[in-house]
Design a protein around this motif. Structure first.
Motif, PDB file in Angstrom:
ATOM      1  N   CYS A  32       8.337   9.096   1.587  1.00 10.79           N
ATOM      2  CA  CYS A  32       7.130   9.095   0.767  1.00 10.79           C
ATOM      3  C   CYS A  32       6.094  10.010   1.414  1.00 10.79           C
ATOM      4  O   CYS A  32       5.930  10.004   2.640  1.00 10.79           O
ATOM      5  CB  CYS A  32       6.541   7.680   0.653  1.00 10.79           C
ATOM      6  SG  CYS A  32       7.662   6.423  -0.026  1.00 10.79           S
ATOM      7  N   TYR A  71       1.349   5.491   3.168  1.00 13.76           N
ATOM      8  CA  TYR A  71       2.304   6.215   2.335  1.00 13.76           C
ATOM      9  C   TYR A  71       1.951   6.083   0.858  1.00 13.76           C
ATOM     10  O   TYR A  71       1.441   5.057   0.413  1.00 13.76           O
ATOM     11  CB  TYR A  71       3.725   5.669   2.543  1.00 13.76           C
ATOM     12  CG  TYR A  71       4.277   5.917   3.915  1.00 13.76           C
ATOM     13  CD1 TYR A  71       5.023   7.053   4.197  1.00 13.76           C
ATOM     14  CD2 TYR A  71       4.073   5.000   4.940  1.00 13.76           C
ATOM     15  CE1 TYR A  71       5.543   7.279   5.460  1.00 13.76           C
ATOM     16  CE2 TYR A  71       4.582   5.213   6.207  1.00 13.76           C
ATOM     17  CZ  TYR A  71       5.315   6.347   6.458  1.00 13.76           C
ATOM     18  OH  TYR A  71       5.831   6.566   7.719  1.00 13.76           O
ATOM     19  N   GLU A  72       2.264   7.137   0.117  1.00 11.65           N
ATOM     20  CA  GLU A  72       2.125   7.116  -1.337  1.00 11.65           C
ATOM     21  C   GLU A  72       3.408   6.570  -1.948  1.00 11.65           C
ATOM     22  O   GLU A  72       4.495   7.066  -1.658  1.00 11.65           O
ATOM     23  CB  GLU A  72       1.866   8.537  -1.852  1.00 11.65           C
ATOM     24  CG  GLU A  72       1.718   8.649  -3.355  1.00 11.65           C
ATOM     25  CD  GLU A  72       1.519  10.082  -3.813  1.00 11.65           C
ATOM     26  OE1 GLU A  72       1.772  10.381  -4.999  1.00 11.65           O
ATOM     27  OE2 GLU A  72       1.118  10.917  -2.966  1.00 11.65           O
ATOM     28  N   ASP A  73       3.302   5.521  -2.762  1.00 12.58           N
ATOM     29  CA  ASP A  73       4.493   4.947  -3.384  1.00 12.58           C
ATOM     30  C   ASP A  73       5.226   5.995  -4.215  1.00 12.58           C
ATOM     31  O   ASP A  73       4.610   6.853  -4.853  1.00 12.58           O
ATOM     32  CB  ASP A  73       4.117   3.763  -4.278  1.00 12.58           C
ATOM     33  CG  ASP A  73       3.644   2.557  -3.488  1.00 12.58           C
ATOM     34  OD1 ASP A  73       3.719   2.593  -2.252  1.00 12.58           O
ATOM     35  OD2 ASP A  73       3.181   1.585  -4.120  1.00 12.58           O
ATOM     36  N   SER A  99       8.165   1.960  -1.154  1.00 12.86           N
ATOM     37  CA  SER A  99       6.932   1.927  -0.368  1.00 12.86           C
ATOM     38  C   SER A  99       7.272   1.753   1.106  1.00 12.86           C
ATOM     39  O   SER A  99       8.326   1.196   1.459  1.00 12.86           O
ATOM     40  CB  SER A  99       6.013   0.792  -0.837  1.00 12.86           C
ATOM     41  OG  SER A  99       6.645  -0.473  -0.679  1.00 12.86           O
TER      42      SER A  99
END
Length: 469
Positions: free
Chosen positions: A405, A433-435, A455
């Protein structure tokens, strides 16, 4: 049941090699990195990794050494939602057939489950050393530059559960349609699935090289790094009918495989000083790395014999370490205030992966780093930094056993000068983190739709002691 055993097992052996890894190379080998992040233009001992050419400008001749210990903890979670089969399409009391096979119907509501994965590396050691005499400096380090821990999904993974549910249902169709037998269709409410997945991966690296001070403002480095890969992967999946439906095993899969391999990384670097500016650059060439299987346990149906050859004992699989370019610029605003910016590029698309998975990346990985440090007193330095990581991800690249991610990372910490010869670094780094959402019309090869939301979290704490003899 033979069909689901084959599908589930093939998915297992294709995906496991990258389970504990991901795209990130372990650049966090010293607490100075955790507290500042941008270290590509440093003159301190951690430069043996981040800026080896800069070691030409160590302030003193003699032997320099650094010892670091870190602890890293990650979570890798999957929020899964996928449909299952629950019946057969009928027309005037007869099953609808396509290509001689009955057409199954999907459930009205999706199956939902949150799968939790944990990865822990309680002790990550590294050692840095350099000996400087005049214009020459010999340096090296020992560290775990890839992997470094164990990842566990105690409740298995959605890709296996979905394939099992579809296959068990399809396997029950012939008995259901056999005249005089009329056994029931087996749907998810009639059985329990137990599965688990563990993976561990370590790349131990030893680097040696020489730095030469060309003149008062320019230096160059050449060296090599030996990398040794060791990993282990264990997984199982079994399904049993509930007692209310007669009990009995529907499916059983098992895998226990160890892997080892090695490869050499050539490394070049340069460093240039211009007044209050310093520029450090490093290039690590691609490492051709194949990992060899030592398979301890492998259970699968006879019909899968021709498909499991790539995971049998003694077989090799590509697991290259991508080439990496690092460029950093540091500036001294004041004698007590310094800042640095940095760029990393990993050429992941040209690094061989199992099943040529690298072809599904849209680009190599890009990292943008910055850091600042302030000497509060002669003995205490405070610092912080940030990093943005941008991958070339795609749905075809992402899988339950290996997903990444895009993220940003923050780090804080301090350096304490214990004496004229010794310094202590302490740092803490965390990543947000960006999903990543992956939607499929053919979820895990079942022919049914489904969605996974991937995630992650990451937290690292470290201590390092640097000493000049």
């Amino acid at each position: 049941m033979r069909k689901i055993s084959l599908i589930g097992f093939v998915m297992l052996i294709v995906s496991i090699p990258t389970f504990a890894g991901g795209l990130l190379t372990n650049t966090n080998q010293h607490a100075a990195f955790l507290r500042m992040l941008s270290r590509g233009a440093t003159f301190e001992i951690d430069g043996a990794l981040s800026n080896p050419a800069g070691l030409a400008f160590l302030p003193n001749d003699g032997f320099h050494m650094g010892l670091s210990v870190q602890s890293a903890f990650q979570t890798r979670n999957i929020d899964a939602s996928f449909y299952t089969y629950n019946g057969i399409a009928m027309n005037n009391g007869s099953p609808v057939m396509v290509d001689g096979k009955p057409v199954p119907t999907k459930s009205d509501n999706p199956f939902n489950k949150y799968y939790k994965g944990k990865a822990a590396a309680p002790v990550i050691p590294s050692v840095f050393a350099a000996y400087k005499k005049g214009d020459w400096t010999i340096s090296g380090f020992f560290a775990i530059t890839g992997g470094g821990g164990k990842a566990s999904f105690d409740d298995g993974l959605p890709m296996f559960d979905a394939a099992a549910m579809a296959g068990i249902f399809q396997g029950s169709i012939p008995g259901h349609l056999t005249p005089g037998v009329q056994s029931p269709l087996v749907t998810p409410n009639m059985y329990d699935i137990n599965s688990a997945m563990d993976g561990k991966q370590y790349i131990y690296s030893l680097q040696l090289g020489l730095t030469y001070k060309i003149n008062d403002w320019l230096s160059a480095f050449a060296g090599g790094r030996m990398n040794y890969f060791t990993g282990g992967y264990k997984g199982f999946l079994n399904a049993h009918l509930k007692e209310a439906y007669g009990g009995g095993e529907l499916m059983n899969l098992e895998l226990d495989c160890d892997q080892t391999g090695w490869g050499l990384t050539p490394v070049l670097g340069v460093d240039a000083k211009f007044g209050k500016f310093n520029i450090g650059a490093k290039y690590e060439f691609k490492t051709n790395l194949n990992i060899e299987n030592k398979t301890n346990n492998l259970k699968y149906p006879d019909s899968a014999e021709s498909l499991v050859g790539s995971y049998k004992d003694g077989v090799n699989t590509p697991n290259d370490i991508p080439s990496m370019l690092s460029v950093a610029v540091a500036y001294e605003f004041l004698p007590v205030l310094r800042a640095s910016v940095e760029y990393h590029f990993y050429d992941d698309k040209k690094a061989g992966m199992a099943g040529d998975k690298q072809k599904y990346l849209t680009k190599g990985a890009n990292e943008y780093l910055m850091g600042i440090e302030w000497d509060v007193t002669r003995q205490l330095t405070l610092s912080c930094g940030g990093q943005i990581t941008d991958y070339g991800l795609s749905d075809d690249f992402q899988s339950d056993t290996s997903f990444s991610c895009d993220s940003y990372t923050l780090g804080v910490g301090a350096k304490v000068k214990l004496s004229e010869r010794a310094a202590l670094n302490v740092g803490y780094m965390w990543t947000t983190y960006e999903d990543y959402t992956k939607t499929s019309k053919n979820y895990s090869g079942t022919g049914l739709p489904g969605t996974n939301v991937y995630s992650r979290t990451n937290k690292v704490f470290g201590l390092s002691i640097d000493y000049r003899f």
